[in-house]
Design a protein around this motif. Structure first.
Motif, PDB file in Angstrom:
ATOM      1  N   PRO A 113      14.607 -28.872 -21.743  1.00 44.73           N
ATOM      2  CA  PRO A 113      13.698 -27.874 -21.386  1.00 44.73           C
ATOM      3  C   PRO A 113      14.071 -27.448 -20.149  1.00 44.73           C
ATOM      4  O   PRO A 113      14.699 -28.038 -19.118  1.00 44.73           O
ATOM      5  CB  PRO A 113      12.366 -28.553 -21.359  1.00 44.73           C
ATOM      6  CG  PRO A 113      12.832 -29.999 -20.894  1.00 44.73           C
ATOM      7  CD  PRO A 113      14.101 -30.435 -21.489  1.00 44.73           C
ATOM      8  N   VAL A 114      13.885 -26.295 -19.754  1.00 41.66           N
ATOM      9  CA  VAL A 114      13.986 -25.519 -18.385  1.00 41.66           C
ATOM     10  C   VAL A 114      12.595 -24.823 -17.991  1.00 41.66           C
ATOM     11  O   VAL A 114      11.877 -24.291 -18.867  1.00 41.66           O
ATOM     12  CB  VAL A 114      15.056 -24.452 -18.354  1.00 41.66           C
ATOM     13  CG1 VAL A 114      16.365 -25.100 -18.390  1.00 41.66           C
ATOM     14  CG2 VAL A 114      14.870 -23.262 -19.388  1.00 41.66           C
ATOM     15  N   LYS A 115      11.907 -25.067 -17.072  1.00 41.89           N
ATOM     16  CA  LYS A 115      10.545 -24.849 -16.740  1.00 41.89           C
ATOM     17  C   LYS A 115      10.439 -24.203 -15.273  1.00 41.89           C
ATOM     18  O   LYS A 115      10.754 -25.026 -14.409  1.00 41.89           O
ATOM     19  CB  LYS A 115       9.602 -25.693 -17.052  1.00 41.89           C
ATOM     20  CG  LYS A 115       8.180 -25.428 -16.930  1.00 41.89           C
ATOM     21  CD  LYS A 115       7.217 -26.814 -16.851  1.00 41.89           C
ATOM     22  CE  LYS A 115       7.523 -27.522 -18.189  1.00 41.89           C
ATOM     23  NZ  LYS A 115       6.363 -28.524 -18.233  1.00 41.89           N
ATOM     24  N   TYR A 116       9.809 -22.850 -15.061  1.00 42.95           N
ATOM     25  CA  TYR A 116       9.878 -22.413 -13.952  1.00 42.95           C
ATOM     26  C   TYR A 116       8.390 -21.846 -13.739  1.00 42.95           C
ATOM     27  O   TYR A 116       8.041 -20.703 -14.295  1.00 42.95           O
ATOM     28  CB  TYR A 116      10.839 -21.389 -13.475  1.00 42.95           C
ATOM     29  CG  TYR A 116      12.388 -21.939 -13.954  1.00 42.95           C
ATOM     30  CD1 TYR A 116      13.110 -22.578 -12.978  1.00 42.95           C
ATOM     31  CD2 TYR A 116      13.050 -21.626 -14.959  1.00 42.95           C
ATOM     32  CE1 TYR A 116      14.535 -23.088 -13.150  1.00 42.95           C
ATOM     33  CE2 TYR A 116      14.292 -22.055 -15.543  1.00 42.95           C
ATOM     34  CZ  TYR A 116      15.039 -22.764 -14.567  1.00 42.95           C
ATOM     35  OH  TYR A 116      16.234 -23.140 -14.902  1.00 42.95           O
ATOM     36  N   TYR A 125       2.157 -18.363 -13.691  1.00 44.48           N
ATOM     37  CA  TYR A 125       2.851 -17.921 -14.903  1.00 44.48           C
ATOM     38  C   TYR A 125       4.262 -19.131 -14.922  1.00 44.48           C
ATOM     39  O   TYR A 125       4.322 -20.060 -14.091  1.00 44.48           O
ATOM     40  CB  TYR A 125       3.743 -16.653 -14.472  1.00 44.48           C
ATOM     41  CG  TYR A 125       2.856 -15.442 -14.322  1.00 44.48           C
ATOM     42  CD1 TYR A 125       2.559 -14.830 -15.573  1.00 44.48           C
ATOM     43  CD2 TYR A 125       2.240 -15.056 -13.300  1.00 44.48           C
ATOM     44  CE1 TYR A 125       1.671 -13.659 -15.644  1.00 44.48           C
ATOM     45  CE2 TYR A 125       1.717 -13.809 -13.339  1.00 44.48           C
ATOM     46  CZ  TYR A 125       1.076 -13.246 -14.482  1.00 44.48           C
ATOM     47  OH  TYR A 125       0.410 -11.997 -14.544  1.00 44.48           O
ATOM     48  N   CYS A 126       4.626 -19.042 -16.182  1.00 48.10           N
ATOM     49  CA  CYS A 126       5.665 -19.974 -16.366  1.00 48.10           C
ATOM     50  C   CYS A 126       6.940 -19.247 -17.361  1.00 48.10           C
ATOM     51  O   CYS A 126       6.665 -18.741 -18.277  1.00 48.10           O
ATOM     52  CB  CYS A 126       5.128 -21.449 -17.014  1.00 48.10           C
ATOM     53  SG  CYS A 126       6.677 -22.584 -17.357  1.00 48.10           S
ATOM     54  N   LEU A 127       7.976 -19.421 -16.987  1.00 49.00           N
ATOM     55  CA  LEU A 127       9.101 -18.926 -17.436  1.00 49.00           C
ATOM     56  C   LEU A 127       9.904 -20.328 -18.098  1.00 49.00           C
ATOM     57  O   LEU A 127      10.282 -21.325 -17.348  1.00 49.00           O
ATOM     58  CB  LEU A 127      10.280 -18.370 -16.585  1.00 49.00           C
ATOM     59  CG  LEU A 127      11.638 -17.778 -17.427  1.00 49.00           C
ATOM     60  CD1 LEU A 127      10.915 -16.475 -18.381  1.00 49.00           C
ATOM     61  CD2 LEU A 127      12.612 -17.259 -16.515  1.00 49.00           C
ATOM     62  N   LEU A 145       8.119 -16.055 -21.340  1.00 49.64           N
ATOM     63  CA  LEU A 145       7.311 -15.922 -20.294  1.00 49.64           C
ATOM     64  C   LEU A 145       5.787 -16.071 -20.484  1.00 49.64           C
ATOM     65  O   LEU A 145       5.162 -14.947 -21.352  1.00 49.64           O
ATOM     66  CB  LEU A 145       7.589 -14.292 -19.586  1.00 49.64           C
ATOM     67  CG  LEU A 145       6.887 -13.975 -18.525  1.00 49.64           C
ATOM     68  CD1 LEU A 145       7.020 -15.148 -17.243  1.00 49.64           C
ATOM     69  CD2 LEU A 145       7.226 -12.596 -18.018  1.00 49.64           C
ATOM     70  N   TYR A 146       5.252 -17.294 -20.015  1.00 45.53           N
ATOM     71  CA  TYR A 146       3.620 -17.388 -20.414  1.00 45.53           C
ATOM     72  C   TYR A 146       2.681 -17.284 -19.099  1.00 45.53           C
ATOM     73  O   TYR A 146       2.921 -17.329 -18.042  1.00 45.53           O
ATOM     74  CB  TYR A 146       3.715 -18.814 -20.903  1.00 45.53           C
ATOM     75  CG  TYR A 146       4.697 -18.943 -21.775  1.00 45.53           C
ATOM     76  CD1 TYR A 146       4.573 -18.224 -23.230  1.00 45.53           C
ATOM     77  CD2 TYR A 146       5.950 -19.678 -21.737  1.00 45.53           C
ATOM     78  CE1 TYR A 146       5.351 -18.608 -24.257  1.00 45.53           C
ATOM     79  CE2 TYR A 146       6.843 -19.966 -22.628  1.00 45.53           C
ATOM     80  CZ  TYR A 146       6.508 -19.528 -24.096  1.00 45.53           C
ATOM     81  OH  TYR A 146       7.291 -19.337 -25.191  1.00 45.53           O
TER      82      TYR A 146
END
Length: 251
Positions: A113-116, A125-127, A145-146
């Motif tokens: 996973p990658v989480k930003y 927000y989270c990419l 994009l959430y």
């Protein structure tokens, strides 16, 4: 009892048998792990079981032929490339995204996973993306994009929801062992909040063999600038374009 590909030889390329090696009782590491009577369940055991169920010859064949999965469950097949993409209005958009995805992926298959996580205009927000082995869908990558939910605010837990207005212009490429394995281009397929590529011709692929490259254009300038301020020092992000609100991520 003969193996299934001895009965149906044309299925051999689709099926990876469970690991029956003598060291598998200790997760292929008998120096570190001890399991004298073979009753301990390892992550490898779980992954073998998941693949037996989720990547059996019939389901792999159906995926490679573009029969199933289909748009009813959120996946559209591109016969020209032989890959799947996610549909825009898919059932997965209803449930949102939590850390449970990372946990389940890690337990059941080879996945990174990658989480930003960042904030813009007072909203979280989270990419969030993944690359790895998607069972009968094959090797794949995805990123979305959430928007943070109320639960995310109250509990500081990673609970995000889908906002269709966050759809992005995207050019994405999936590589397996350095070779091109599929492309998503929003100029052809449309903007997406969750652009993805899955290639069912690549089965039981280790996550380290997969590279995902995304060229993403943010939905608006404020999101772009706030995300850039958060991510500009991260080496996986490159080619920031302030005029076009775009950047490249490679993971």
């Amino acid at each position: 009892m003969p193996r299934i590909w001895q009965i149906c030889p044309e299925w051999e390329e689709f099926l990876i048998p469970a690991n029956a090696g003598l060291f598998h009782y200790a997760g292929n590491n008998p120096v570190r792990y001890i399991d004298p009577d073979g009753r301990e369940v390892t992550k490898e055991d779980v992954r073998d079981f998941v693949h037996t169920v989720g990547a059996n010859p019939l389901s792999v064949w159906a995926a490679q032929k573009g029969i199933f999965p289909n748009k009813l469950v959120g996946f559209g097949y591109d016969p020209e490339q032989g890959v799947f993409h996610t549909t825009f209005f898919c059932p997965q958009s209803l449930a949102g995204y939590t850390n449970l995805y990372d946990w389940a992926f890690d337990l059941g298959t080879s996945m990174t996973p990658v989480k930003y996580k960042f904030s813009s205009g007072g909203t979280d927000y989270c990419l969030w993306g993944w690359k790895g082995d998607y069972l009968n869908l094959g090797a794949g990558c995805e990123i979305g994009l959430y928007k943070g939910s109320l639960l995310n605010k109250l509990t500081n837990d990673d609970t995000y929801i889908v906002d269709f207005s966050l759809a992005m212009d995207v050019e994405a490429t999936l590589y397996v062992n350095g070779q091109w394995a599929g492309t998503y281009n929003s100029k052809k397929l449309g903007k997406h909040w969750w652009p993805a590529i899955f290639n069912p011709r690549y089965q039981y692929i280790n996550k380290e063999s997969i590279t995902a490259k995304y060229r993403i254009t943010m939905p608006n300038k404020q999101l772009y600038m706030d995300f850039k301020n958060y991510a500009k020092k991260k080496t996986e992000f490159k080619n920031w374009d302030d005029e076009n609100l775009s950047f490249t991520i490679i993971y």
